[in-house]
Design an enzyme around this catalytic site. Structure first.
Site, PDB file in Angstrom:
ATOM      1  N   PRO A   1       0.950  -1.416  -0.001  1.00 56.71           N
ATOM      2  CG  PRO A   1      -0.225  -1.174   2.043  1.00 56.71           C
ATOM      3  CD  PRO A   1       0.330  -2.216   1.069  1.00 56.71           C
ATOM      4  CG  ASN A   2      -0.442   4.509   1.260  1.00 61.07           C
ATOM      5  OD1 ASN A   2      -1.424   4.797   0.523  1.00 61.07           O
ATOM      6  ND2 ASN A   2      -0.457   3.951   2.254  1.00 61.07           N
TER       7      ASN A   2
ATOM      8  NE  ARG B   1       1.002  13.971  -1.811  1.00 62.89           N
ATOM      9  CZ  ARG B   1      -0.191  13.414  -2.102  1.00 62.89           C
ATOM     10  NH1 ARG B   1      -0.553  12.246  -1.642  1.00 62.89           N
ATOM     11  NH2 ARG B   1      -0.892  13.827  -3.218  1.00 62.89           N
TER      12      ARG B   1
ATOM     13  CE1 TYR C   1       9.412   4.949   3.298  1.00 61.40           C
ATOM     14  CE2 TYR C   1       7.501   6.850   3.263  1.00 61.40           C
ATOM     15  CZ  TYR C   1       8.152   5.632   3.646  1.00 61.40           C
ATOM     16  OH  TYR C   1       7.484   5.043   4.888  1.00 61.40           O
TER      17      TYR C   1
ATOM     18  CG  ASN D   1       8.133  -2.403   0.369  1.00 58.46           C
ATOM     19  OD1 ASN D   1       7.624  -2.660   1.374  1.00 58.46           O
ATOM     20  ND2 ASN D   1       8.928  -1.371  -0.270  1.00 58.46           N
TER      21      ASN D   1
ATOM     22  CB  ALA E   1       1.349   0.125   6.121  1.00 59.12           C
TER      23      ALA E   1
ATOM     24  CG  HIS F   1       5.046  -2.590  10.320  1.00 63.71           C
ATOM     25  ND1 HIS F   1       6.413  -3.112  10.278  1.00 63.71           N
ATOM     26  CD2 HIS F   1       4.833  -1.562   9.474  1.00 63.71           C
ATOM     27  CE1 HIS F   1       6.986  -2.269   9.389  1.00 63.71           C
ATOM     28  NE2 HIS F   1       6.249  -1.455   8.851  1.00 63.71           N
TER      29      HIS F   1
ATOM     30  CG  ASP G   1      -1.027 -17.457   8.026  1.00 64.99           C
ATOM     31  OD1 ASP G   1      -0.035 -17.394   8.779  1.00 64.99           O
ATOM     32  OD2 ASP G   1      -2.179 -17.364   8.556  1.00 64.99           O
TER      33      ASP G   1
ATOM     34  CD  GLU H   1      10.226  -8.182   5.171  1.00 69.30           C
ATOM     35  OE1 GLU H   1      10.586  -9.409   5.863  1.00 69.30           O
ATOM     36  OE2 GLU H   1       9.800  -7.297   5.855  1.00 69.30           O
TER      37      GLU H   1
ATOM     38  CG  HIS I   1      11.005  -2.820   4.335  1.00 70.59           C
ATOM     39  ND1 HIS I   1       9.963  -2.587   4.321  1.00 70.59           N
ATOM     40  CD2 HIS I   1      11.343  -4.063   4.882  1.00 70.59           C
ATOM     41  CE1 HIS I   1       9.233  -3.840   4.538  1.00 70.59           C
ATOM     42  NE2 HIS I   1      10.157  -4.663   5.237  1.00 70.59           N
ATOM     43  CG  LEU I   2      11.890   1.954  -0.630  1.00 72.94           C
ATOM     44  CD1 LEU I   2      10.434   2.827  -0.654  1.00 72.94           C
ATOM     45  CD2 LEU I   2      12.585   2.343  -1.902  1.00 72.94           C
ATOM     46  CB  SER I   3      13.020   3.388   5.288  1.00 77.04           C
ATOM     47  OG  SER I   3      11.756   2.744   5.757  1.00 77.04           O
TER      48      SER I   3
ATOM     49  NE  ARG J   1      10.561   5.245   8.811  1.00 77.52           N
ATOM     50  CZ  ARG J   1       9.550   4.976   7.855  1.00 77.52           C
ATOM     51  NH1 ARG J   1       9.594   4.223   6.994  1.00 77.52           N
ATOM     52  NH2 ARG J   1       8.617   6.156   7.875  1.00 77.52           N
TER      53      ARG J   1
ATOM     54  NE  ARG K   1       7.255   3.806   9.856  1.00 79.10           N
ATOM     55  CZ  ARG K   1       5.959   4.174   9.319  1.00 79.10           C
ATOM     56  NH1 ARG K   1       5.693   3.213   8.410  1.00 79.10           N
ATOM     57  NH2 ARG K   1       5.366   5.021   9.280  1.00 79.10           N
TER      58      ARG K   1
HETATM   59  O1  CA2 Z   1      10.514   1.386   3.740  1.00 77.31           O
HETATM   60  C1  CA2 Z   1       9.806   0.707   3.435  1.00 77.31           C
HETATM   61  O2  CA2 Z   1      10.008   0.225   2.149  1.00 77.31           O
HETATM   62  C2  CA2 Z   1       8.400   0.741   4.007  1.00 77.31           C
HETATM   63  O3  CA2 Z   1       7.973  -0.915   3.679  1.00 77.31           O
HETATM   64  C3  CA2 Z   1       7.492   1.615   3.276  1.00 77.31           C
HETATM   65  C4  CA2 Z   1       6.214   1.799   4.070  1.00 77.31           C
HETATM   66  C5  CA2 Z   1       6.101   1.544   5.561  1.00 77.31           C
HETATM   67  O4  CA2 Z   1       4.853   1.820   5.913  1.00 77.31           O
HETATM   68  C6  CA2 Z   1       7.037   0.567   5.806  1.00 77.31           C
HETATM   69  O5  CA2 Z   1       7.089   0.741   7.533  1.00 77.31           O
HETATM   70  C7  CA2 Z   1       8.473   0.678   5.620  1.00 77.31           C
HETATM   71  C8  CA2 Z   1       5.371   2.995   3.360  1.00 77.31           C
HETATM   72  C9  CA2 Z   1       5.194   3.057   1.819  1.00 77.31           C
HETATM   73  C10 CA2 Z   1       4.265   4.233   1.542  1.00 77.31           C
HETATM   74  O6  CA2 Z   1       5.196   4.793   0.720  1.00 77.31           O
HETATM   75  C11 CA2 Z   1       4.901   6.393   0.595  1.00 77.31           C
HETATM   76  C12 CA2 Z   1       5.778   6.638  -0.446  1.00 77.31           C
HETATM   77  C13 CA2 Z   1       5.671   8.312  -0.603  1.00 77.31           C
HETATM   78  C14 CA2 Z   1       4.757   8.925   0.299  1.00 77.31           C
HETATM   79  C15 CA2 Z   1       4.051   8.337   1.274  1.00 77.31           C
HETATM   80  C16 CA2 Z   1       4.016   6.932   1.391  1.00 77.31           C
END
Ligand code: CA2
Length: 143
Positions: free
Chosen positions: A10-11, A18, A23, A74, A77, A80, A87, A98, A100-102, A107, A111
């Protein structure tokens, strides 16, 4: 030809539009183009999906089990929170990487727990878009 399913949670479609301080400036389209070019060089076929819906991701993983040899995910959200995605990955029997960008461990506390990591072959995080590319290259080596 080996086939890999790439799942963006998601997102992630908002990437580059954003929160660039967290990110980065890269867009999902740019990440996908680079993933495709890595796959092409390694002669692997990629299907890439992005979904904001947990059930859709579960369905995609379930269908993948007979058609793909690995999953790069990836879970965003859902990392977590989602027992359902975890499953589905276990039930699929597919090797999963798996990414993740961050660095989720640097954090917020909520998370710092991944429900997916214990069932993944491995996890790559904290390197921005590079996490995806390293993850794909490693998954290709595994399958
Ligand atoms: O670091 C990552 O890749 C995350 O999976 C990114 C998720 C976050 O919920 C995880 O804790 C770590 C968030 C993805 C949403 O990405 C956005 C990008 C730009 C603006 C808003 C959200």
């Amino acid at each position: 030809m080996k086939k890999i399913l790439v799942i963006h949670g998601p997102n992630l479609s908002l990437l580059g539009k954003r929160e660039p301080q967290i990110y980065g400036m890269v867009t999902l389209k740019q990440i996908n183009a680079k993933l495709k070019s890595i796959a092409k060089k390694k002669k692997v076929s990629l299907t890439i999906i992005q979904s904001n819906h947990e059930g859709e991701i579960v369905d995609a993983i379930t269908k993948a089990s007979s058609r793909y040899q690995g999953v790069l995910i990836n879970p965003a959200a859902y990392t977590h929170t989602s027992v359902a995605i975890r499953d589905a990955l276990v039930a699929s029997g597919l090797p999963t990487v798996e990414v993740h960008l961050s660095n989720i461990y640097s954090r917020e506390e909520f998370r710092q727990k991944s429900l997916i990591s214990p069932v993944a072959k491995g996890v790559i995080l904290g390197f921005g878009q590079q996490s995806y590319y390293l993850g794909l290259e490693t998954l290709i080596e595994i399958i």
